[in-house]
Design a protein around this motif. Structure first.
Motif, PDB file in Angstrom:
ATOM      1  N   UNK A 175       0.831  -1.213   0.000  1.00 18.29           N
ATOM      2  CA  UNK A 175       0.000   0.000   0.000  1.00 18.29           C
ATOM      3  C   UNK A 175       0.865   1.261   0.000  1.00 18.29           C
ATOM      4  N   UNK A 176       1.932   1.248   0.799  1.00 17.43           N
ATOM      5  CA  UNK A 176       2.832   2.406   0.820  1.00 17.43           C
ATOM      6  C   UNK A 176       3.531   2.559  -0.526  1.00 17.43           C
ATOM      7  N   UNK A 177       3.933   1.442  -1.113  1.00 22.31           N
ATOM      8  CA  UNK A 177       4.593   1.480  -2.424  1.00 22.31           C
ATOM      9  C   UNK A 177       3.638   1.993  -3.503  1.00 22.31           C
ATOM     10  N   UNK A 178       2.375   1.629  -3.398  1.00 26.33           N
ATOM     11  CA  UNK A 178       1.384   2.096  -4.378  1.00 26.33           C
ATOM     12  C   UNK A 178       1.285   3.620  -4.361  1.00 26.33           C
ATOM     13  N   UNK A 179       1.264   4.196  -3.161  1.00 29.19           N
ATOM     14  CA  UNK A 179       1.232   5.659  -3.038  1.00 29.19           C
ATOM     15  C   UNK A 179       2.486   6.248  -3.679  1.00 29.19           C
ATOM     16  N   UNK A 180       3.628   5.689  -3.345  1.00 28.60           N
ATOM     17  CA  UNK A 180       4.905   6.179  -3.895  1.00 28.60           C
ATOM     18  C   UNK A 180       4.907   6.110  -5.423  1.00 28.60           C
ATOM     19  N   UNK A 181       4.463   4.994  -5.967  1.00 28.22           N
ATOM     20  CA  UNK A 181       4.509   4.817  -7.420  1.00 28.22           C
ATOM     21  C   UNK A 181       3.605   5.811  -8.142  1.00 28.22           C
ATOM     22  N   UNK A 192       5.246   9.859   7.745  1.00 29.49           N
ATOM     23  CA  UNK A 192       3.940   9.730   7.106  1.00 29.49           C
ATOM     24  C   UNK A 192       3.757  10.825   6.059  1.00 29.49           C
ATOM     25  N   UNK A 193       4.107  12.053   6.429  1.00 27.76           N
ATOM     26  CA  UNK A 193       3.979  13.169   5.491  1.00 27.76           C
ATOM     27  C   UNK A 193       4.845  12.943   4.264  1.00 27.76           C
ATOM     28  N   UNK A 194       6.077  12.522   4.481  1.00 24.18           N
ATOM     29  CA  UNK A 194       7.001  12.306   3.366  1.00 24.18           C
ATOM     30  C   UNK A 194       6.491  11.220   2.426  1.00 24.18           C
ATOM     31  N   UNK A 195       6.079  10.096   2.987  1.00 21.53           N
ATOM     32  CA  UNK A 195       5.622   8.983   2.167  1.00 21.53           C
ATOM     33  C   UNK A 195       4.288   9.284   1.500  1.00 21.53           C
ATOM     34  N   UNK A 196       3.565  10.267   2.030  1.00 24.00           N
ATOM     35  CA  UNK A 196       2.309  10.692   1.414  1.00 24.00           C
ATOM     36  C   UNK A 196       2.529  11.733   0.323  1.00 24.00           C
ATOM     37  N   UNK A 197       3.784  12.136   0.125  1.00 19.86           N
ATOM     38  CA  UNK A 197       4.089  13.089  -0.934  1.00 19.86           C
ATOM     39  C   UNK A 197       4.258  14.515  -0.489  1.00 19.86           C
ATOM     40  N   UNK A 198       4.322  14.748   0.828  1.00 21.21           N
ATOM     41  CA  UNK A 198       4.496  16.100   1.332  1.00 21.21           C
ATOM     42  C   UNK A 198       5.896  16.340   1.871  1.00 21.21           C
ATOM     43  N   UNK A 199       6.143  17.578   2.278  1.00 18.36           N
ATOM     44  CA  UNK A 199       7.412  17.960   2.896  1.00 18.36           C
ATOM     45  C   UNK A 199       7.097  18.562   4.254  1.00 18.36           C
ATOM     46  N   UNK A 200       7.551  17.900   5.323  1.00 17.00           N
ATOM     47  CA  UNK A 200       7.296  18.374   6.677  1.00 17.00           C
ATOM     48  C   UNK A 200       8.216  19.558   6.969  1.00 17.00           C
ATOM     49  N   UNK A 201       7.633  20.717   7.228  1.00 15.48           N
ATOM     50  CA  UNK A 201       8.430  21.939   7.370  1.00 15.48           C
ATOM     51  C   UNK A 201       9.093  22.065   8.738  1.00 15.48           C
ATOM     52  N   UNK A 232      -0.587   3.343   8.207  1.00 18.08           N
ATOM     53  CA  UNK A 232      -0.581   3.304   6.735  1.00 18.08           C
ATOM     54  C   UNK A 232      -1.872   3.925   6.202  1.00 18.08           C
ATOM     55  N   UNK A 233      -2.985   3.747   6.913  1.00 21.95           N
ATOM     56  CA  UNK A 233      -4.212   4.472   6.566  1.00 21.95           C
ATOM     57  C   UNK A 233      -3.941   5.975   6.604  1.00 21.95           C
ATOM     58  N   UNK A 234      -3.117   6.385   7.590  1.00 24.22           N
ATOM     59  CA  UNK A 234      -2.776   7.803   7.701  1.00 24.22           C
ATOM     60  C   UNK A 234      -1.987   8.297   6.510  1.00 24.22           C
ATOM     61  N   UNK A 235      -1.045   7.486   6.031  1.00 23.40           N
ATOM     62  CA  UNK A 235      -0.266   7.857   4.845  1.00 23.40           C
ATOM     63  C   UNK A 235      -1.198   8.027   3.648  1.00 23.40           C
ATOM     64  N   UNK A 236      -2.101   7.086   3.471  1.00 17.61           N
ATOM     65  CA  UNK A 236      -3.033   7.151   2.339  1.00 17.61           C
ATOM     66  C   UNK A 236      -3.949   8.367   2.454  1.00 17.61           C
ATOM     67  N   UNK A 237      -4.411   8.661   3.660  1.00 18.42           N
ATOM     68  CA  UNK A 237      -5.278   9.821   3.848  1.00 18.42           C
ATOM     69  C   UNK A 237      -4.548  11.119   3.533  1.00 18.42           C
ATOM     70  N   UNK A 238      -3.300  11.237   4.009  1.00 15.65           N
ATOM     71  CA  UNK A 238      -2.519  12.444   3.725  1.00 15.65           C
ATOM     72  C   UNK A 238      -2.234  12.576   2.237  1.00 15.65           C
ATOM     73  N   UNK A 239      -1.975  11.465   1.563  1.00 17.30           N
ATOM     74  CA  UNK A 239      -1.746  11.508   0.118  1.00 17.30           C
ATOM     75  C   UNK A 239      -2.971  12.044  -0.605  1.00 17.30           C
ATOM     76  N   UNK A 240      -4.139  11.660  -0.145  1.00 17.33           N
ATOM     77  CA  UNK A 240      -5.385  12.149  -0.753  1.00 17.33           C
ATOM     78  C   UNK A 240      -5.587  13.636  -0.484  1.00 17.33           C
ATOM     79  N   UNK A 241      -5.101  14.097   0.658  1.00 18.42           N
ATOM     80  CA  UNK A 241      -5.198  15.522   0.986  1.00 18.42           C
ATOM     81  C   UNK A 241      -4.237  16.333   0.123  1.00 18.42           C
ATOM     82  N   UNK A 242      -3.007  15.857  -0.004  1.00 19.39           N
ATOM     83  CA  UNK A 242      -1.987  16.600  -0.735  1.00 19.39           C
ATOM     84  C   UNK A 242      -2.204  16.578  -2.247  1.00 19.39           C
TER      85      UNK A 242
END
Length: 300
Positions: free
Chosen positions: A153-159, A190-199, A273-283
């Motif tokens: 699931x994490x790899x799917x977000x990354x890809x 979680x932020x990084x793997x979801x595609x964000x940059x934690x400031x 991992x649900x959190x990573x997916x949720x953040x990816x959907x937000x970003x």
């Protein structure tokens, strides 16, 4: 394998391993999945019943400073459950029963139960904790299947992010609001793997307090409210309360979201991992399916 879980994350790991039949006791905070609600409650909190984050923080500091435990165990009930295994943690004395107290109690029981201590501070650390619980439950096959699914699931977000060459938006994950704590541990990851940059956050270290000026000057595009231990409804209420305060006026023009902290961020178990997916959907909402309304809500 009669097991008492003294950590909500451990209870959830047991459930994802299909081992809830082994659970005979859980904490007063364990609420997921629904089946664990029927288990004996073996802890209680000394914190005041209030939704005011400043009051809670003050109470934590007062109790901790005086050497008093924030949470206590029902020794009589635990003894009556005759546990073979106690699941505990060595990560945060504020969030759960301390490992020291658990070991002291275990020495009083006969036979002395096996203690499994969880302490993951990163995603890989959480995976290792899952394996540790599985080993104690003789559920290695189940753990292998669970972990393979989480990795996929994490790899799917990354890809998806990589294929789209998605830009990394600036984000911050707020773990407490008064005083302001920025999430550490697995939160920045979680932020990084979801595609964000934690400031502001640093992965693998304890959460830290930051002054409001530093938070605003970090200039996040996305501000995620996930106060430790809060449900989605409680996070939404707290985010809206903050939005109405003058010191939070800098949030104007930014995307502000409230998250189910318990389900997505606070508990170091499979649901991060649900959190990573949720953040990816937000970003990057155009790259993913719609966010689950039970996970997060946009408040600005």
């Amino acid at each position: 394998m009669r097991t008492v879980s003294l950590l909500p994350a451990a209870t959830e790991i047991m459930a994802f391993l299909g081992a809830t039949d082994h659970l005979v006791g859980v904490t007063h905070e364990c609420d997921y999945p629904e089946i664990v609600v029927s288990r004996a409650r073996v802890t209680k909190s000394s914190l005041p019943h209030t939704s005011d984050p400043a009051e809670i923080d003050a109470a934590v500091r007062e109790l901790h400073g005086a050497g008093h435990a924030l949470f206590s165990m029902d020794e009589t009930r635990i003894r009556a459950l005759h546990p073979d295994v106690l699941l505990t943690q060595a990560l945060c004395e504020v969030c759960a029963i301390s490992e020291t107290d658990v070991r002291a109690l275990a020495e009083k029981l006969s036979p002395v139960p096996r203690i499994v201590t969880l302490g993951g501070t990163t995603l890989d650390g959480v995976y290792a904790d899952i394996q540790a619980v599985a080993q104690a439950m003789d559920a290695s096959d189940e753990a292998e299947e669970l972990l393979a699914g989480l990795h996929d699931r994490v790899k799917h977000v990354h890809d998806l992010l990589k294929a789209a060459k998605a830009p990394r938006p600036r984000a911050v994950l707020i773990e407490w609001t008064d005083p302001v704590y920025i999430a550490g541990h697995w939160g920045p990851e979680q932020i990084k793997r979801a595609g964000g940059f934690d400031v502001l956050g640093t992965a693998g270290v304890h959460s830290t307090t930051v002054p409001m000026e530093q938070l605003s000057q970090a200039d996040p595009q996305f501000v995620l409210f996930a106060p430790c231990g809060y449900s989605l409804a409680a996070s939404v209420a707290e985010a809206k309360r903050c939005l109405a305060l003058p010191q939070w006026s800098w949030l104007a023009g930014r995307q502000v979201w409230a998250l189910d902290a318990n389900g997505l961020v606070s508990r170091p178990g499979p649901r991060i991992v649900d959190g990573i997916e949720a953040m990816a959907r937000i970003f990057n909402p155009l790259l993913f399916t719609a966010i689950d309304a039970r996970h997060a809500e946009r408040v600005r």
